[in-house]
Scaffold this motif. Structure first.
Motif, short mmCIF file in Angstrom:
data_model
loop_
_atom_site.label_atom_id
_atom_site.label_comp_id
_atom_site.label_asym_id
_atom_site.label_seq_id
_atom_site.Cartn_x
_atom_site.Cartn_y
_atom_site.Cartn_z
N PRO A 100 1.67 0.47 6.31
CA PRO A 100 1.33 -1.27 6.77
C PRO A 100 1.06 -1.07 8.13
O PRO A 100 0.36 -2.28 8.53
N LEU A 101 1.43 -0.29 8.98
CA LEU A 101 1.22 -0.36 10.41
C LEU A 101 -0.26 -0.23 10.56
O LEU A 101 -1.10 -0.92 11.46
N ARG A 118 11.29 5.79 8.65
CA ARG A 118 9.75 5.21 9.63
C ARG A 118 8.65 5.65 9.28
O ARG A 118 7.64 5.13 9.46
N SER A 119 8.56 6.89 8.53
CA SER A 119 7.09 7.22 7.73
C SER A 119 6.58 6.41 7.05
O SER A 119 5.40 6.39 6.67
N MET A 120 7.36 5.67 6.45
CA MET A 120 6.96 4.70 5.15
C MET A 120 6.36 3.33 5.92
O MET A 120 5.70 2.69 5.36
N GLU A 141 -1.86 -12.24 16.67
CA GLU A 141 -0.70 -12.11 16.09
C GLU A 141 -0.81 -12.21 14.74
O GLU A 141 -1.25 -12.95 14.20
N SER A 142 -0.18 -11.09 14.10
CA SER A 142 -0.31 -10.95 12.56
C SER A 142 1.13 -10.30 12.11
O SER A 142 1.70 -9.46 12.91
N ARG A 143 1.54 -10.88 11.21
CA ARG A 143 2.86 -10.53 10.60
C ARG A 143 2.72 -10.12 9.09
O ARG A 143 1.57 -10.45 8.49
N LEU A 144 3.26 -9.12 8.71
CA LEU A 144 3.30 -8.43 7.53
C LEU A 144 4.65 -8.13 7.08
O LEU A 144 5.71 -7.56 7.75
N GLU A 165 0.84 -1.14 0.15
CA GLU A 165 -0.01 0.03 -0.05
C GLU A 165 0.57 1.21 -0.15
O GLU A 165 1.69 1.52 0.89
N GLY A 166 0.59 2.03 -0.86
CA GLY A 166 1.13 3.50 -0.80
C GLY A 166 2.50 3.34 -1.14
O GLY A 166 3.58 4.38 -1.17
#
Length: 510
Positions: free
Chosen positions: A293-294, A287-289, A275-278, A57-58
């Motif tokens: 996803p967060l 860190r702004s990127m 619990e989820s992993r990406l 995304e993005g």
């Protein structure tokens, strides 16, 4: 729930091996029945689940493939849109794919992670219905017949589920039918027309080729040899002959497909924790990127919590690195909550003051304890209760930015000695205005850390107030306290030790 790789093969008399999911339908003792009037199944098929586990995304579209090694050599299992534009297709050898695209990014397929993601989506789906089923082939079944009135009708519910899944980065095909097998079939084939009764479902199925059903290849080949190319021809053949030549399971499976036999499905039991992993498509040092996803992970958590009617007061975010241990961030809330936008703001505050050890390749969000969602009475005025919400949001942001130990509040203690009449306390235990004023004499807001000599120019305004206490704990006090004012109008609090003439300043009223 077993993963697709763990599905056992069954053999029935006079029958080729068939998957356990189909063989389970061959129970001749079950009574014939039609689905209830409120029964409606929504099937969600995730054909690109392996790609959906990688955040895109993005971010700039990059050619990306997920590969596996089914025959001892790596081949493409799934390809992104950019990779497909370069001519890469599933099933292609990985070497050939790399020859078509020099900057191709490759991820190894993780079947266990795909199954875990499907179960997380099942827990997320409980916010729409209490009956969710996880099936092999990356399929979820949701019995939504009783949820239609709550969500504004069939089309509105279907569109809302698909839109919410798209916001999570998942691309699903939806099928609606009165039987679970029918809904699964329509979803796999991408047929969007709903089959709300058995007649409509049978009409849709009759025109499909025999390859549409997930039957063994040998069975399909045998049907072709008999001249059967469309599923509608199966209803014109004698059932006894079908059972004798192809197996007893086939007519029973057709009956369950069209609703002539019941097809009970076990309900999914959600796990006690989240619990989820990406994974990220590339290493990211900015860190702004990580924001998009967060946010996707937090929206997934919020859906799971809505499905369970729960909230969280703490969660752990792990940032994964290629060559360094994971960076762990623990986040606490003033009160249990589940608003993904609020949680995202707190996580970004923490990331702004804690530098990860290296570039980030993925992230894991974990919540170990689910708490009941705080009950709120319905207020007559629309803005009632907003003060408490604003106070908790401010407290969460201050703790995320400054650290938990740097934010605390004051509470009054039942002690006349000024130095012991207050204590530090958790701000979450006291809402604004919750600290009661003392019930004895005026007290200054600011106490000096060390008493100072009193200048002679002060004018007494109030006092004395005798405080004589503490003899039992070794810190006894016997003083006369006064309020005095200087020439600028500032009021001071001062005291004189009993039996002496020395006067000291100990506080300021302002």
């Amino acid at each position: 729930m077993k993963s697709p790789a763990q599905t056992r093969q069954h053999t029935l008399p006079g029958l080729d091996p068939v998957p356990a999911r189909i063989a389970a339908s061959a129970d001749p003792l079950l009574p014939r029945a039609r689905p209830g009037p409120d029964t409606l199944w929504l099937a969600l098929h995730f054909p690109h689940l392996a790609l959906d586990l990688i955040a895109r995304e993005g971010m700039a579209p990059v050619p990306l493939v997920v590969c596996n090694t089914p025959r001892g050599r790596p081949e493409v299992h799934a390809a992104s849109r950019a990779a497909r534009r370069a001519g890469i297709r599933p099933g292609m050898p990985l070497g050939a794919a790399l020859g078509l695209c020099a900057d191709l990014r490759v991820r190894q397929r993780d079947a266990a992670a795909e199954h875990a993601a499907l179960e997380t989506l099942a827990a997320w789906g409980l916010q729409y219905t209490d009956h969710v089923v996880v099936e092999d082939g990356h399929v979820l079944l949701l019995e939504v017949g009783r949820s239609l009135r709550l969500f504004g009708g069939l089309e509105h519910l279907r569109r809302r589920i698909l839109d919410d899944l798209a916001a999570l980065g998942h691309h699903a095909r939806a099928g609606l039918a009165v039987t679970p097998l029918g809904a699964r079939l329509l979803a796999r084939l991408g047929i969007t027309a709903p089959a709300r009764d058995t007649d409509a479902l049978t009409a849709l199925i009759r025109e499909l080729p025999v390859e549409a059903l997930e039957w063994p290849a040998a069975t399909v080949q045998r049907l072709r040899g008999m001249g059967v190319t469309r599923l509608g021809a199966l209803w014109r053949l004698p059932r006894d002959g079908l059972a004798r030549r192809l197996g007893a399971w086939l007519p029973v499976h057709l009956d369950r497909l069209t609703g002539r036999r019941p097809d009970p499905r076990p309900r999914f039991a959600p796990p006690p924790r989240f619990e989820s992993r990406l994974w990220l498509p590339a290493e990211m040092a900015d860190r702004s990127m990580l924001r998009l996803p967060l946010h996707r992970l937090l929206r997934e958590l919020a859906g799971v919590l809505r499905g369970r009617g729960a909230a969280v007061q703490s969660l752990v975010l792990q940032l994964l690195h290629a060559r360094h241990p994971a960076t762990a961030l623990t986040l606490g809330l003033a009160a249990p909550g589940r608003d993904p936008d609020h949680l995202l703001g707190l996580c970004m505050e923490r990331l702004s003051r804690q530098v990860p050890a290296a570039a980030v390749t993925g992230m894991v969000l974990r919540a170990d304890i689910f708490l009941p969602l705080p009950h709120r009475d319905t207020a007559l005025l629309p803005d009632a209760g907003t003060d408490t919400d604003a106070w908790q949001a401010l407290l969460d942001r201050l703790r995320a930015r400054l650290g938990r130990a740097a934010v605390w509040s004051l509470a009054v203690c039942d002690d006349h000695r000024p130095e012991r009449a207050w204590r530090r306390t958790d701000p979450a235990d006291s809402a604004p205005g919750g600290v009661s004023p003392p019930q004895y004499g005026p007290r200054p807001l600011w106490l000096l850390e060390h008493p100072l000599p009193c200048p002679p120019s002060l004018r007494r305004v109030h006092g004395p107030e005798r405080i004589e206490t503490g003899w039992w704990d070794g810190a006894g006090e016997r003083r006369d306290y006064y309020i005095a004012e200087d020439r600028y109008g500032v009021r001071w609090w001062l005291y004189r030790e009993h039996g002496t003439d020395s006067v000291c300043l100990c506080g300021v009223f302002g």
